[in-house]
Design a protein around this motif. Structure first.
Motif, mmCIF file in Angstrom:
data_model
loop_
_atom_site.group_PDB
_atom_site.id
_atom_site.type_symbol
_atom_site.label_atom_id
_atom_site.label_comp_id
_atom_site.label_asym_id
_atom_site.label_seq_id
_atom_site.Cartn_x
_atom_site.Cartn_y
_atom_site.Cartn_z
ATOM 1 N N GLY A 93 15.675 99.299 34.076
ATOM 2 C CA GLY A 93 15.644 97.863 34.315
ATOM 3 C C GLY A 93 15.166 97.059 33.121
ATOM 4 O O GLY A 93 14.917 95.852 33.249
ATOM 5 N N LEU A 94 15.050 97.704 31.945
ATOM 6 C CA LEU A 94 14.507 97.015 30.777
ATOM 7 C C LEU A 94 15.431 95.888 30.309
ATOM 8 O O LEU A 94 14.963 94.805 29.931
ATOM 9 C CB LEU A 94 14.303 98.032 29.651
ATOM 10 N N MET A 95 16.739 96.115 30.342
ATOM 11 C CA MET A 95 17.680 95.086 29.900
ATOM 12 C C MET A 95 17.631 93.874 30.831
ATOM 13 O O MET A 95 17.655 92.724 30.383
ATOM 14 C CB MET A 95 19.098 95.657 29.820
ATOM 15 N N GLU A 96 17.570 94.130 32.138
ATOM 16 C CA GLU A 96 17.465 93.024 33.089
ATOM 17 C C GLU A 96 16.193 92.220 32.844
ATOM 18 O O GLU A 96 16.207 90.978 32.891
ATOM 19 C CB GLU A 96 17.493 93.553 34.520
ATOM 20 N N PHE A 97 15.117 92.923 32.554
ATOM 21 C CA PHE A 97 13.844 92.257 32.277
ATOM 22 C C PHE A 97 13.960 91.352 31.061
ATOM 23 O O PHE A 97 13.500 90.192 31.065
ATOM 24 C CB PHE A 97 12.761 93.329 32.055
ATOM 25 N N MET A 98 14.611 91.840 30.002
ATOM 26 C CA MET A 98 14.732 91.057 28.780
ATOM 27 C C MET A 98 15.641 89.846 28.983
ATOM 28 O O MET A 98 15.342 88.740 28.498
ATOM 29 C CB MET A 98 15.274 91.943 27.652
ATOM 30 N N VAL A 99 16.745 90.034 29.675
ATOM 31 C CA VAL A 99 17.655 88.909 29.921
ATOM 32 C C VAL A 99 16.962 87.836 30.743
ATOM 33 O O VAL A 99 17.052 86.632 30.440
ATOM 34 C CB VAL A 99 18.940 89.392 30.612
ATOM 35 N N VAL A 100 16.232 88.247 31.781
ATOM 36 C CA VAL A 100 15.530 87.271 32.615
ATOM 37 C C VAL A 100 14.463 86.541 31.811
ATOM 38 O O VAL A 100 14.300 85.312 31.932
ATOM 39 C CB VAL A 100 14.917 87.971 33.848
ATOM 40 N N GLU A 101 13.746 87.266 30.972
ATOM 41 C CA GLU A 101 12.736 86.613 30.141
ATOM 42 C C GLU A 101 13.367 85.553 29.232
ATOM 43 O O GLU A 101 12.808 84.466 29.041
ATOM 44 C CB GLU A 101 12.007 87.663 29.287
ATOM 45 N N LEU A 102 14.526 85.861 28.665
ATOM 46 C CA LEU A 102 15.210 84.869 27.835
ATOM 47 C C LEU A 102 15.606 83.657 28.663
ATOM 48 O O LEU A 102 15.402 82.505 28.247
ATOM 49 C CB LEU A 102 16.452 85.488 27.194
ATOM 50 N N LEU A 103 16.163 83.895 29.849
ATOM 51 C CA LEU A 103 16.606 82.778 30.684
ATOM 52 C C LEU A 103 15.424 81.921 31.132
ATOM 53 O O LEU A 103 15.554 80.687 31.237
ATOM 54 C CB LEU A 103 17.369 83.312 31.898
ATOM 55 N N LEU A 104 14.276 82.550 31.384
ATOM 56 C CA LEU A 104 13.104 81.789 31.799
ATOM 57 C C LEU A 104 12.514 80.977 30.646
ATOM 58 O O LEU A 104 11.933 79.909 30.860
ATOM 59 C CB LEU A 104 12.041 82.746 32.358
ATOM 60 N N GLN A 105 12.653 81.472 29.422
ATOM 61 C CA GLN A 105 12.109 80.763 28.267
ATOM 62 C C GLN A 105 13.134 79.840 27.597
ATOM 63 O O GLN A 105 12.807 79.150 26.628
ATOM 64 C CB GLN A 105 11.612 81.773 27.221
ATOM 65 N N ALA A 106 14.376 79.836 28.096
ATOM 66 C CA ALA A 106 15.459 79.138 27.415
ATOM 67 C C ALA A 106 15.192 77.654 27.256
ATOM 68 O O ALA A 106 15.500 77.064 26.206
ATOM 69 C CB ALA A 106 16.772 79.358 28.169
ATOM 70 N N ALA A 107 14.623 77.021 28.285
ATOM 71 C CA ALA A 107 14.380 75.576 28.204
ATOM 72 C C ALA A 107 13.437 75.249 27.050
ATOM 73 O O ALA A 107 13.646 74.268 26.316
ATOM 74 C CB ALA A 107 13.816 75.069 29.528
ATOM 75 N N GLU A 108 12.387 76.080 26.861
ATOM 76 C CA GLU A 108 11.467 75.852 25.754
ATOM 77 C C GLU A 108 12.153 76.062 24.410
ATOM 78 O O GLU A 108 11.801 75.422 23.407
ATOM 79 C CB GLU A 108 10.269 76.795 25.864
ATOM 80 N N LEU A 109 13.156 76.954 24.382
ATOM 81 C CA LEU A 109 13.887 77.233 23.143
ATOM 82 C C LEU A 109 15.034 76.251 22.917
ATOM 83 O O LEU A 109 15.789 76.392 21.960
ATOM 84 C CB LEU A 109 14.443 78.657 23.188
ATOM 85 N N LYS A 110 15.175 75.281 23.812
ATOM 86 C CA LYS A 110 16.249 74.283 23.758
ATOM 87 C C LYS A 110 17.622 74.944 23.869
ATOM 88 O O LYS A 110 18.590 74.556 23.207
ATOM 89 C CB LYS A 110 16.156 73.455 22.480
ATOM 90 N N ILE A 111 17.701 75.951 24.738
ATOM 91 C CA ILE A 111 18.951 76.635 25.034
ATOM 92 C C ILE A 111 19.373 76.234 26.437
ATOM 93 O O ILE A 111 18.579 76.334 27.382
ATOM 94 C CB ILE A 111 18.787 78.167 24.955
ATOM 95 N N ASP A 112 20.620 75.787 26.597
ATOM 96 C CA ASP A 112 21.056 75.364 27.927
ATOM 97 C C ASP A 112 22.132 76.259 28.538
ATOM 98 O O ASP A 112 22.531 76.066 29.684
ATOM 99 C CB ASP A 112 21.547 73.907 27.910
ATOM 100 N N ARG A 113 22.634 77.254 27.801
ATOM 101 C CA ARG A 113 23.614 78.186 28.369
ATOM 102 C C ARG A 113 23.625 79.468 27.544
ATOM 103 O O ARG A 113 23.404 79.452 26.321
ATOM 104 C CB ARG A 113 25.010 77.570 28.401
ATOM 105 N N VAL A 114 23.878 80.576 28.227
ATOM 106 C CA VAL A 114 23.863 81.894 27.598
ATOM 107 C C VAL A 114 25.095 82.664 28.060
ATOM 108 O O VAL A 114 25.357 82.777 29.264
ATOM 109 C CB VAL A 114 22.588 82.680 27.956
ATOM 110 N N SER A 115 25.850 83.178 27.109
ATOM 111 C CA SER A 115 27.016 84.005 27.414
ATOM 112 C C SER A 115 26.606 85.472 27.345
ATOM 113 O O SER A 115 26.072 85.935 26.334
ATOM 114 C CB SER A 115 28.138 83.732 26.403
ATOM 115 N N LEU A 116 26.864 86.183 28.445
ATOM 116 C CA LEU A 116 26.527 87.604 28.514
ATOM 117 C C LEU A 116 27.788 88.438 28.291
ATOM 118 O O LEU A 116 28.734 87.988 27.661
ATOM 119 C CB LEU A 116 25.876 87.903 29.858
ATOM 120 N N ASN A 117 27.823 89.636 28.821
ATOM 121 C CA ASN A 117 28.937 90.542 28.555
ATOM 122 C C ASN A 117 30.236 90.052 29.180
ATOM 123 O O ASN A 117 30.243 89.228 30.100
ATOM 124 C CB ASN A 117 28.617 91.936 29.106
ATOM 125 N N PHE A 118 31.324 90.615 28.689
ATOM 126 C CA PHE A 118 32.653 90.372 29.229
ATOM 127 C C PHE A 118 32.950 91.427 30.284
ATOM 128 O O PHE A 118 32.747 92.621 30.055
ATOM 129 C CB PHE A 118 33.681 90.437 28.099
#
Length: 603
Positions: free
Chosen positions: A496-521
């Motif tokens: 579950g390490l990858m899920e943890f990292m993706v969620v952490e990015l999504l939770l911090q995205a607003a502070e990083l001024k990120i409004d959308r993230v493209s994941l795998n195809f």
């Protein structure tokens, strides 16, 4: 402008416009030239079929003769061969696999309008037609109607070549003649030697000399008909004749490939082109999540006449393989696409686009390309993302479990990582890579730690002992978006390490001024989503079963499931191609470009 977000992909059926690859022949006589060029291809197709049919029928007829007569009818066969010398056949009709291979190969290269193929055909057929005309002045040949038919067909083929001359303008590789000569010498020596040994071992007549056996082998390489029967000291079994013909046909095919292969497309992304692409991305990079991957340095770029748009591509196995949308101003896309298609036609490359969005697919389709939906890209809108609710329970539990185990994630731009730390991360990434091949083409940058990619985002995950366990790298998608580039993890780390990292990015995205993230195809995502539902039709269920079966090795379904848990918006991505018959070649080229298939002799 962000791409339109829709969970229901639409079919691309815009009005067709004339493609750049179809530009030749647009004048008054263009239609006649195109029909004449098509006629030469159809002639070669028919000749190939007739040659193969003749090769297959000769052993059968021989067996019937031997069964009916109770003996080998060698004398009668040679009498027939002597009589048939008064006949001649149309261009390339020799009842041999070499001629069949030549005709089939000419079909392929003439369809792609290669100039060298036209030159070779005109050089072979014109003297032959002149010889036929001269032969018809003699009574022995003039008396047979078949000779008139052969001469007429050959003459029509020559006329069609002359009429369609301007249609054949695709260039070849300058090194092809030397390579073909080398392959031809080696092929004749090897296959001729093997054939001669086989003739020596199976010859039914005594007293044959080595020159007799060599001559018989070479003549049998041309035809399994009566041609080689003029070597009276040799009579080999029919199966020997067939094997010799196959051996020399295989060698001849290698010579043809070496002589007519398309240019290799060695031009890569130059420093100047990369700088121009970065300028276009600064202005229009927010349009396509795959835009930054155009900066791969194993690609080449071709720009519109205005320089406001570009198509990036790589030539793999004779396919000019573009990926994603054109870079730059959409109003200038048609100019870049025309330039790319014109170059592909000039070099006889098969044009194809992997992973185009619906907007770009519509523009490509207006230039004569057909569209096939490949799958969907998972895009998470930060404003809509939440860990709350029953639908996110599995992700929420995995995130909490890994966090309680003491894992932490650090998010930084590449330019903010010290050189020594980046070197260690690169070493870890190489160590954690699954296999020796760096995979990716359409959705991977293919490099890590390059100073030019300072705006990329790095996620570094460490365990409770402060040991690096995984990393993710994202490329910029405009000013406020990210696209997943690289995923690496220690196989011995927590599940579950990858899920943890993706969620952490999504939770911090607003502070990083990120409004959308493209994941795998997710390839064929709609099949997995609908194929197991109640009411799915038999074709959809069969397709679902096939994909599920192959997912045991290629992880097709697991990629879809891994992305679906974040409740993303699914954006359809398309494959664009010129002809349906090109799809197998494009599929092979795509597999090679993405790193799933490696061929020893390269691209």
């Amino acid at each position: 402008m962000p791409p339109q977000q829709s969970t229901q992909p639409s079919t691309l059926n815009p009005p067709r416009a004339s493609a750049a690859r179809r530009a030749p022949g647009t004048d008054r006589g263009g239609a006649l030239r195109r029909r004449a060029a098509d006629a030469t291809v159809w002639y070669l197709r028919v000749i190939a079929v007739l040659n193969i049919a003749a090769v297959l029928s000769l052993p059968f007829r021989q067996e019937v003769d031997e069964h009916n007569n109770g003996r080998i009818t060698l004398h009668l066969h040679r009498q027939h061969a002597h009589h048939s010398g008064q006949f001649f056949t149309p261009y390339l009709a020799t009842a041999g696999l070499v001629s069949a291979a030549l005709a089939i190969f000419f079909v392929l290269v003439m369809r792609r309008r290669k100039r060298a193929a036209w030159v070779v055909n005109i050089a072979l057929s014109t003297p032959l037609f002149a010889l036929y005309v001269l032969a018809l002045t003699q009574h022995d040949y003039r008396a047979h109607v078949f000779n008139w038919v052969s001469a007429a067909l050959t003459g029509l083929f020559v006329a069609a070549l002359l009429i369609s001359r301007r249609e054949f303008n695709a260039v070849g590789d300058p090194s092809n003649p030397k390579l073909a000569a080398a392959v031809g010498v080696g092929g004749v020596l090897v296959t001729g030697g093997l054939g001669t040994l086989l003739v020596h071992a199976t010859n039914k007549l005594p007293g044959a000399t080595l020159p007799d056996e060599i001559a018989y082998t070479l003549l049998r390489g041309v035809s399994v008909g009566p041609l080689a029967d003029h070597v009276t000291a040799v009579h080999a079994p029919r199966w020997t004749d067939i094997i010799i013909n196959i051996l020399l046909a295989a060698a001849f095919c290698l010579v043809l490939y070496a002589g007519f292969r398309s240019p290799r497309g060695r031009r890569l992304l130059s420093t100047e082109d990369e700088s121009r692409l970065r300028e276009l991305l600064d202005k229009h990079g927010a349009r396509d999540s795959l835009g930054y991957f155009a900066l791969r340095r194993d690609k080449a770029a071709i720009f519109s006449p205005t320089g406001k748009a570009a198509v990036t591509y790589r030539v793999v196995g004779g396919v000019s393989l573009a990926s994603g949308d054109p870079i730059g101003d959409p109003e200038a896309w048609p100019g870049a696409i025309d330039a790319w298609l014109t170059e592909a036609q000039r070099h006889a490359w098969t044009p194809a686009v992997m992973g185009a969005s619906e907007e770009a697919g519509t523009v490509y389709a207006r230039h004569g390309l057909d569209a096939l939906e490949l799958g969907d890209e998972a895009i998470v809108d930060i404003a809509d993302f939440t860990l709350e609710g029953r639908a996110m329970r599995v992700v929420r539990q995995a995130h909490n479990r890994v966090r309680r185990a003491g894992y932490t994630v650090r998010v930084r731009r590449h330019e903010d990582i010290p050189d020594d730390e980046m070197a260690k991360l690169m070493e870890k990434a190489d160590h954690w890579r699954d296999g020796a091949t760096e995979r990716g083409f359409s959705m991977a940058l293919g490099r890590l730690g390059d100073p030019a990619d300072g705006r990329c985002m790095m996620l570094e995950c460490r365990d409770a002992d402060d040991t690096p366990r995984a990393l993710l790298s994202f490329v910029p998608w405009g000013e406020h978006g990210l696209s997943l580039d690289l995923m690496r993890r220690d196989r011995d780390s927590e599940n579950g390490l990858m899920e943890f990292m993706v969620v952490e990015l999504l939770l911090q995205a607003a502070e990083l001024k990120i409004d959308r993230v493209s994941l795998n195809f997710a390839m064929f995502r709609s099949v997995f989503e609908r194929g197991s539902r109640l009411g799915a039709g038999p074709v959809l269920r069969l397709w679902h079963w096939i994909l599920t079966f192959f997912s045991r090795w290629w992880q097709i379904e697991s990629l879809y499931r891994a992305n679906a848990k974040y409740r993303p918006v699914w954006e359809p991505r398309y494959l664009l191609f010129a002809r349906s018959s090109d799809i197998p070649q494009i599929g092979l080229a795509s597999a090679r470009a993405e790193g799933f298939l490696t061929i020893p002799w390269g691209a």
